[in-house]
Structures are given as C-alpha cells and as structure tokens.
Design a protein around this motif. Structure first.
Motif, PDB file in Angstrom:
ATOM      1  N   VAL A 155      29.519  94.630  51.529  1.00 40.30           N
ATOM      2  CA  VAL A 155      28.414  93.672  51.422  1.00 40.30           C
ATOM      3  C   VAL A 155      28.175  93.286  49.969  1.00 40.30           C
ATOM      4  O   VAL A 155      27.950  92.107  49.641  1.00 40.30           O
ATOM      5  N   LEU A 156      28.247  94.263  49.052  1.00 38.74           N
ATOM      6  CA  LEU A 156      28.040  93.983  47.632  1.00 38.74           C
ATOM      7  C   LEU A 156      29.170  93.117  47.061  1.00 38.74           C
ATOM      8  O   LEU A 156      28.930  92.141  46.359  1.00 38.74           O
ATOM      9  N   ALA A 157      30.422  93.516  47.332  1.00 38.91           N
ATOM     10  CA  ALA A 157      31.610  92.735  46.936  1.00 38.91           C
ATOM     11  C   ALA A 157      31.609  92.352  45.460  1.00 38.91           C
ATOM     12  O   ALA A 157      31.898  91.214  45.097  1.00 38.91           O
ATOM     13  N   VAL A 158      31.297  93.306  44.590  1.00 33.56           N
ATOM     14  CA  VAL A 158      31.359  93.117  43.144  1.00 33.56           C
ATOM     15  C   VAL A 158      32.213  94.243  42.562  1.00 33.56           C
ATOM     16  O   VAL A 158      32.429  95.263  43.225  1.00 33.56           O
ATOM     17  N   PRO A 159      32.718  94.090  41.330  1.00 34.71           N
ATOM     18  CA  PRO A 159      33.564  95.148  40.761  1.00 34.71           C
ATOM     19  C   PRO A 159      32.934  96.535  40.802  1.00 34.71           C
ATOM     20  O   PRO A 159      33.625  97.519  41.051  1.00 34.71           O
ATOM     21  N   ALA A 160      31.624  96.621  40.573  1.00 34.20           N
ATOM     22  CA  ALA A 160      30.957  97.921  40.576  1.00 34.20           C
ATOM     23  C   ALA A 160      30.990  98.587  41.951  1.00 34.20           C
ATOM     24  O   ALA A 160      30.838  99.813  42.064  1.00 34.20           O
ATOM     25  N   ALA A 161      31.203  97.807  43.009  1.00 34.78           N
ATOM     26  CA  ALA A 161      31.246  98.367  44.363  1.00 34.78           C
ATOM     27  C   ALA A 161      32.460  99.261  44.571  1.00 34.78           C
ATOM     28  O   ALA A 161      32.508 100.003  45.560  1.00 34.78           O
TER      29      ALA A 161
END
Length: 346
Positions: A265-271
């Motif tokens: 759901v977040l789908a960002v590098p930090a995920a």
C-alpha cells in the motif's frame, strides 16, 4: 550466485513485461512439478550426494543459457535447466542432513541445525549483493552471469565431498527405483498435514523472485537495487535463527501477511523495510514447518516425501505468480493471510 540478485532486472531490461516474467517463473515451477517427486525417489534409491553434485552442474548450464541467449526462449531454457537442478537438490539435501544426524543419534538437533543452515544461506546473500553491484558496474549482467556459472560448479565440487551415511542393507534385495517412489508416496499419506503445511508455507517464498522488481518499481535505480534490498535476507536470517531457539507461534505467519500488504500500500522505497520484516516473520514459520515434517517421516524414502511437499508448493506458487500479475505484492499478501488461516485450522 550474483545473477540471483539481478536476474529479474535482466529480464525486465531485455524487454520482458511483468506478465512474461511471470510466465518464465511458471515454466520454472512446471519443471519442478514434473520432476520433483521422481528426483526425490532417485536420491532415495541411489545417491543423495550425487544428486547435489548434478544439481550444481545443471544450474550452471541454466545461467550460461541466460548469458548466451538473452531472450525469452533463452531465459525459458535456463529456467528448465535450473528447475531440473533444483529438483535434484530439493529433498536430497534435507534427507542427507537428517540421516547424517540420525546416524549418530542426534536427530533431535535437526531443527536447530536446519535453522542455522537457513540463516547462513540468507546471510550469504549480503556479500553476494555487494558482489552483484560491483560486477554489474564492471561488466553488466554478462559478467555476473559467468561468475554465477563458476560458483555453481564450485558448489558441485564441495557437494562431492559431503559424507553420505549408508541406508538399507546394501544387498541385492534393496527396493528398485519404482518401489522407492511408491514407498515415498505412501509415506506422505500419514503425515499429510505436515506435508500440506510445508507445501503452503514454502510456496510463499516464490515472492522472493519479485523483491528486486519491487525496489525497481519503487524508483530505486537498477545499479543500487541489490544493495537496497540487502536488508531483506538479513531479516530473513534473523527470523530463521530465532526459529531454532523459540517455539512455534501460529499468529506469526498472519502477521507477516499483514506487513506485506502494508508495504504494498505504501509503495515507496522506505517500504522495503517492511518487506524485510515480512520476510523475517515468514522464515521463522518456514523453519518450524520444515522441521516438523522431517521429524514425522519414518522411512528411508525421506527425500521422496520431502519432494511431495515441494511439488505441492509449486502448485501454490502458480497462484503467487498469477496474483503478482493481477495485484502485485498486495494480492500476494492477502494469499499469505489465507494460508495462515489454513495452517492455524489444520
């Protein structure tokens, strides 16, 4: 194998879509479906050590096919060869390890030793990721592929030195290949719940093939993908190590699925950090179900029974590949939740 940290990116950079990459992975699994159980019986009837040696040679040939023929059909041929090598290793290694301990009366140590093997296997991915980054910078996918070929052949040399405890009487009355195969299939019936647990849980590991694509989709540059995902095997190693020391907890697999859905759901590098947490929880569960199965097998057809569980996992892996095309990591996370409910109810 350095190419392992890069091969999904190799396929994507060769112009293959996510759908075609999933077809390649399905070919890999289909190869295992066809040859998994027969190869397990081969290991039980003849030599488990010999199967491990042949496994490395076949995987080396598969990686060579990728380097020499970087197209859909070249990749497909490589997966068939890798799949054949994988079936020879699957079941044979676990059986060789368990029987080696049992020969000394130390079979109760299998769980902790199996956890240690998994931990080392995952930790080894860290220097390999660094190596993959360096090799890609120096010579691209081609150099990483040829180094992987050499490492596979080196693994065969090492496997040839493994001790193999004797099995059976060694006389002319030993069962033949087909009899060994039938024995293994019959032996899988009384322990079918443990076989089912291993099949369902092990199949989830198919998502590992997509970790690099996740990082790529979350806008991590190709050259940095191996290092960006380096924490995933480390947390997996931590989970496997803890499995050798802590008892089984049924909620752990459910928690891993929830974490994977959150990462998608977040789908960002930090995920990627959440992906690592998912993998650590998952490997904790995998060690426990694998250990339970080995303790329940009571015949010399140990590799065959383990291969029955492995072939079941390949069928479930098809669902993972399909769900990835339909809904990416979130859909696979939902599948993990379903598998967790099935395991809790078994």
């Amino acid at each position: 194998m350095p190419i392992y940290a890069l091969y999904a990116l190799l396929f994507a950079d060769s112009g293959l879509s996510d759908a075609r990459i999933s077809v390649l992975l399905a070919i890999w699994s289909l190869t295992a479906v066809v040859f998994e159980v027969p190869s397990g019986a081969l290991a039980d009837r003849f030599s488990r050590r010999g199967c491990l040696v042949a496994s490395g040679v076949l995987q080396a040939a598969g990686y060579a096919a990728w380097v020499l023929f970087p197209s859909f059909w070249g990749f497909a041929a490589g997966f068939v060869l890798w799949g054949l090598g994988g079936t020879l290793q699957s079941g044979a290694f676990e059986a060789l390890l368990y029987d080696g301990l049992a020969a000394n009366g130390d079979e109760d140590r299998y769980g902790r030793l199996n956890a240690r093997v998994d931990t080392i296997e995952l930790i080894a991915q860290v220097p390999v990721a660094v190596m993959a980054t360096a090799l890609f910078s120096l010579g691209g996918y081609r150099l990483a592929g040829w180094v992987s070929v050499a490492m596979c052949l080196a693994s065969s040399v090492i496997a040839a030195r493994f001790p193999e405890p004797p099995r059976g009487s060694g006389g002319d009355d030993e069962p033949g290949y087909l009899a060994t195969l039938r024995t293994g299939l019959r032996e899988a019936v009384p322990v079918r719940r443990a076989v089912l647990a291993v099949a369902l849980v092990y199949a989830i590991d198919a998502i590992e093939e997509y970790f690099t694509l996740l990082a790529h989709d979350w806008h991590v540059p190709t050259v940095w993908v191996p290092l960006a995902t380096i924490g995933v095997p480390l947390t997996g190693a931590a989970g496997a190590a803890l499995a050798g020391r802590l008892p089984w907890r049924g909620w752990v697999l459910f928690a891993s699925g929830a974490v994977l859905v959150a990462a998608a759901v977040l789908a960002v590098p930090a995920a990627i950090v959440l992906v690592g947490l998912f993998y650590g929880l998952y490997r904790f569960v995998l060690v426990h179900v694998e250990t339970e199965l080995q303790h329940r097998i009571g015949s010399d057809a140990r590799a065959t029974v383990t291969s029955v569980a492995a072939i079941g996992s390949e069928f479930v892996a098809f669902a993972v590949y399909g769900l990835w095309v339909l809904g990416s990591a979130a859909a696979v996370g939902v599948l993990v939740l379903v598998v967790a409910l099935v395991i809790l109810r078994r």
